[in-house]
Design a protein around this motif. Sequence first.
Motif, PDB file in Angstrom:
ATOM      1  N   LEU A  44      14.846 -50.092  19.392  1.00 61.36           N
ATOM      2  CA  LEU A  44      16.397 -50.149  18.528  1.00 61.36           C
ATOM      3  C   LEU A  44      16.225 -51.591  17.813  1.00 61.36           C
ATOM      4  O   LEU A  44      16.428 -52.560  18.308  1.00 61.36           O
ATOM      5  N   ILE A  45      16.337 -51.499  16.536  1.00 63.83           N
ATOM      6  CA  ILE A  45      16.236 -52.505  15.641  1.00 63.83           C
ATOM      7  C   ILE A  45      17.468 -53.552  15.855  1.00 63.83           C
ATOM      8  O   ILE A  45      17.198 -54.590  15.432  1.00 63.83           O
ATOM      9  N   TRP A  46      18.486 -53.021  16.083  1.00 64.33           N
ATOM     10  CA  TRP A  46      19.721 -54.016  16.478  1.00 64.33           C
ATOM     11  C   TRP A  46      19.575 -54.557  17.761  1.00 64.33           C
ATOM     12  O   TRP A  46      20.425 -55.426  17.920  1.00 64.33           O
ATOM     13  N   HIS A  47      18.970 -53.934  18.728  1.00 67.01           N
ATOM     14  CA  HIS A  47      18.773 -54.472  19.975  1.00 67.01           C
ATOM     15  C   HIS A  47      17.322 -54.738  20.412  1.00 67.01           C
ATOM     16  O   HIS A  47      17.168 -53.876  21.377  1.00 67.01           O
ATOM     17  N   PRO A  48      16.596 -55.372  20.010  1.00 66.05           N
ATOM     18  CA  PRO A  48      15.225 -55.278  20.274  1.00 66.05           C
ATOM     19  C   PRO A  48      14.862 -55.748  21.563  1.00 66.05           C
ATOM     20  O   PRO A  48      13.861 -55.117  22.172  1.00 66.05           O
ATOM     21  N   GLU A  49      15.594 -56.373  22.410  1.00 66.22           N
ATOM     22  CA  GLU A  49      15.371 -56.472  23.712  1.00 66.22           C
ATOM     23  C   GLU A  49      15.776 -55.458  24.737  1.00 66.22           C
ATOM     24  O   GLU A  49      15.512 -55.493  25.958  1.00 66.22           O
ATOM     25  N   TYR A  50      16.417 -54.415  24.171  1.00 62.59           N
ATOM     26  CA  TYR A  50      17.029 -53.499  25.241  1.00 62.59           C
ATOM     27  C   TYR A  50      15.931 -52.583  25.634  1.00 62.59           C
ATOM     28  O   TYR A  50      15.016 -52.229  24.698  1.00 62.59           O
ATOM     29  N   GLY A  51      15.975 -52.098  26.859  1.00 62.35           N
ATOM     30  CA  GLY A  51      15.194 -51.189  27.336  1.00 62.35           C
ATOM     31  C   GLY A  51      14.008 -51.725  28.436  1.00 62.35           C
ATOM     32  O   GLY A  51      13.686 -52.945  28.325  1.00 62.35           O
ATOM     33  N   ALA A  52      13.656 -50.823  29.571  1.00 66.13           N
ATOM     34  CA  ALA A  52      12.759 -51.379  30.362  1.00 66.13           C
ATOM     35  C   ALA A  52      11.488 -50.581  29.944  1.00 66.13           C
ATOM     36  O   ALA A  52      10.407 -51.264  30.293  1.00 66.13           O
ATOM     37  N   GLY A  53      11.195 -49.797  29.067  1.00 64.84           N
ATOM     38  CA  GLY A  53       9.887 -49.493  28.463  1.00 64.84           C
ATOM     39  C   GLY A  53       8.904 -48.662  29.631  1.00 64.84           C
ATOM     40  O   GLY A  53       7.770 -48.705  29.737  1.00 64.84           O
ATOM     41  N   LEU A  54       9.763 -48.025  30.406  1.00 60.24           N
ATOM     42  CA  LEU A  54       8.736 -47.059  31.563  1.00 60.24           C
ATOM     43  C   LEU A  54       7.802 -46.376  30.796  1.00 60.24           C
ATOM     44  O   LEU A  54       6.683 -46.288  31.216  1.00 60.24           O
ATOM     45  N   PRO A  55       7.954 -45.457  29.689  1.00 55.87           N
ATOM     46  CA  PRO A  55       7.064 -44.930  29.126  1.00 55.87           C
ATOM     47  C   PRO A  55       5.675 -45.609  28.678  1.00 55.87           C
ATOM     48  O   PRO A  55       4.575 -45.088  28.845  1.00 55.87           O
ATOM     49  N   ARG A  56       5.870 -46.814  28.201  1.00 55.34           N
ATOM     50  CA  ARG A  56       4.658 -47.672  27.601  1.00 55.34           C
ATOM     51  C   ARG A  56       3.981 -48.020  28.931  1.00 55.34           C
ATOM     52  O   ARG A  56       2.826 -48.283  28.430  1.00 55.34           O
ATOM     53  N   LEU A  57       4.217 -48.003  30.084  1.00 58.96           N
ATOM     54  CA  LEU A  57       3.576 -48.388  31.328  1.00 58.96           C
ATOM     55  C   LEU A  57       2.835 -47.367  31.817  1.00 58.96           C
ATOM     56  O   LEU A  57       1.798 -47.655  32.663  1.00 58.96           O
ATOM     57  N   VAL A  58       2.875 -46.085  31.260  1.00 57.02           N
ATOM     58  CA  VAL A  58       2.019 -45.047  31.718  1.00 57.02           C
ATOM     59  C   VAL A  58       0.641 -45.278  31.071  1.00 57.02           C
ATOM     60  O   VAL A  58       0.340 -45.673  30.249  1.00 57.02           O
ATOM     61  N   GLY A  59      -0.479 -45.154  32.107  1.00 56.78           N
ATOM     62  CA  GLY A  59      -1.729 -45.342  31.927  1.00 56.78           C
ATOM     63  C   GLY A  59      -2.288 -46.871  32.257  1.00 56.78           C
ATOM     64  O   GLY A  59      -3.333 -47.220  32.297  1.00 56.78           O
ATOM     65  N   GLU A  60      -1.245 -47.775  32.497  1.00 62.88           N
ATOM     66  CA  GLU A  60      -1.701 -49.174  33.116  1.00 62.88           C
ATOM     67  C   GLU A  60      -1.664 -49.158  34.524  1.00 62.88           C
ATOM     68  O   GLU A  60      -1.298 -48.329  35.118  1.00 62.88           O
ATOM     69  N   LEU A  61      -2.333 -50.241  34.865  1.00 60.29           N
ATOM     70  CA  LEU A  61      -2.694 -50.380  36.427  1.00 60.29           C
ATOM     71  C   LEU A  61      -1.372 -50.566  36.894  1.00 60.29           C
ATOM     72  O   LEU A  61      -0.290 -51.152  36.504  1.00 60.29           O
ATOM     73  N   LEU A  62      -1.225 -49.490  38.128  1.00 59.30           N
ATOM     74  CA  LEU A  62       0.032 -49.479  38.706  1.00 59.30           C
ATOM     75  C   LEU A  62       0.392 -50.452  39.877  1.00 59.30           C
ATOM     76  O   LEU A  62      -0.196 -50.516  40.776  1.00 59.30           O
ATOM     77  N   ASP A  63       1.572 -51.315  39.475  1.00 62.47           N
ATOM     78  CA  ASP A  63       1.948 -52.169  40.424  1.00 62.47           C
ATOM     79  C   ASP A  63       3.316 -51.845  40.783  1.00 62.47           C
ATOM     80  O   ASP A  63       4.460 -52.186  40.207  1.00 62.47           O
ATOM     81  N   LEU A  64       3.369 -51.119  41.983  1.00 65.29           N
ATOM     82  CA  LEU A  64       4.700 -50.539  42.378  1.00 65.29           C
ATOM     83  C   LEU A  64       5.597 -51.687  42.846  1.00 65.29           C
ATOM     84  O   LEU A  64       6.904 -51.331  42.313  1.00 65.29           O
ATOM     85  N   PRO A  65       5.426 -52.529  43.229  1.00 64.70           N
ATOM     86  CA  PRO A  65       6.927 -53.537  43.465  1.00 64.70           C
ATOM     87  C   PRO A  65       7.195 -54.088  41.948  1.00 64.70           C
ATOM     88  O   PRO A  65       8.514 -54.413  41.949  1.00 64.70           O
ATOM     89  N   ALA A  66       6.146 -54.396  41.258  1.00 65.06           N
ATOM     90  CA  ALA A  66       6.779 -54.983  40.087  1.00 65.06           C
ATOM     91  C   ALA A  66       7.534 -53.695  39.019  1.00 65.06           C
ATOM     92  O   ALA A  66       8.655 -54.244  38.431  1.00 65.06           O
ATOM     93  N   LEU A  67       6.850 -52.547  39.187  1.00 64.43           N
ATOM     94  CA  LEU A  67       7.744 -51.564  38.475  1.00 64.43           C
ATOM     95  C   LEU A  67       9.078 -51.456  39.109  1.00 64.43           C
ATOM     96  O   LEU A  67      10.251 -51.077  38.512  1.00 64.43           O
ATOM     97  N   THR A  68       9.292 -51.415  40.653  1.00 63.03           N
ATOM     98  CA  THR A  68      10.439 -51.161  40.996  1.00 63.03           C
ATOM     99  C   THR A  68      11.621 -52.339  40.924  1.00 63.03           C
ATOM    100  O   THR A  68      12.663 -52.187  40.584  1.00 63.03           O
TER     101      THR A  68
END
Length: 121
Positions: A44-68
């Motif tokens: 979102l160009i007017w709110h660049p810090e907005y969002g958790a970005g869960l889709p971009r984490l797919v394929g990364e090493l899964l760290d369940l406590p950090a994701l939670t």
Amino acid sequence: MPDLYHFWGSDLVAGSTGDVRTVDGSTLGTQRVLRRLLTNPGDLIWHPEYGAGLPRLVGELLDLPALTALIRSQIFLEDAVAPTPEPTITVSPIANGVSVYILYADAQTGQQITLSFDVSS
């Protein structure tokens, strides 16, 4: 104040009068929580810090406590989520992604809201 009825990944919906359907209350809160979790920061160009970005984490090493912890910190940025009782967040690995289950209290009504979704490639 009502907003457009729009769940992530689907189209806008026509209302009973033919206009675009609107939503308020706990359904609006659920839509906002889901949008925040699935929006990548910078999208979102007017709110660049907005969002958790869960889709971009797919394929990364899964760290369940950090994701939670990421999900917990992001949902509390939405006014719809009551701070108490503490939300229940369960993140489970699935093939090519994660399954997320959230149980939180609506800040306006105190009603328990369940939000469950998968994020995968």
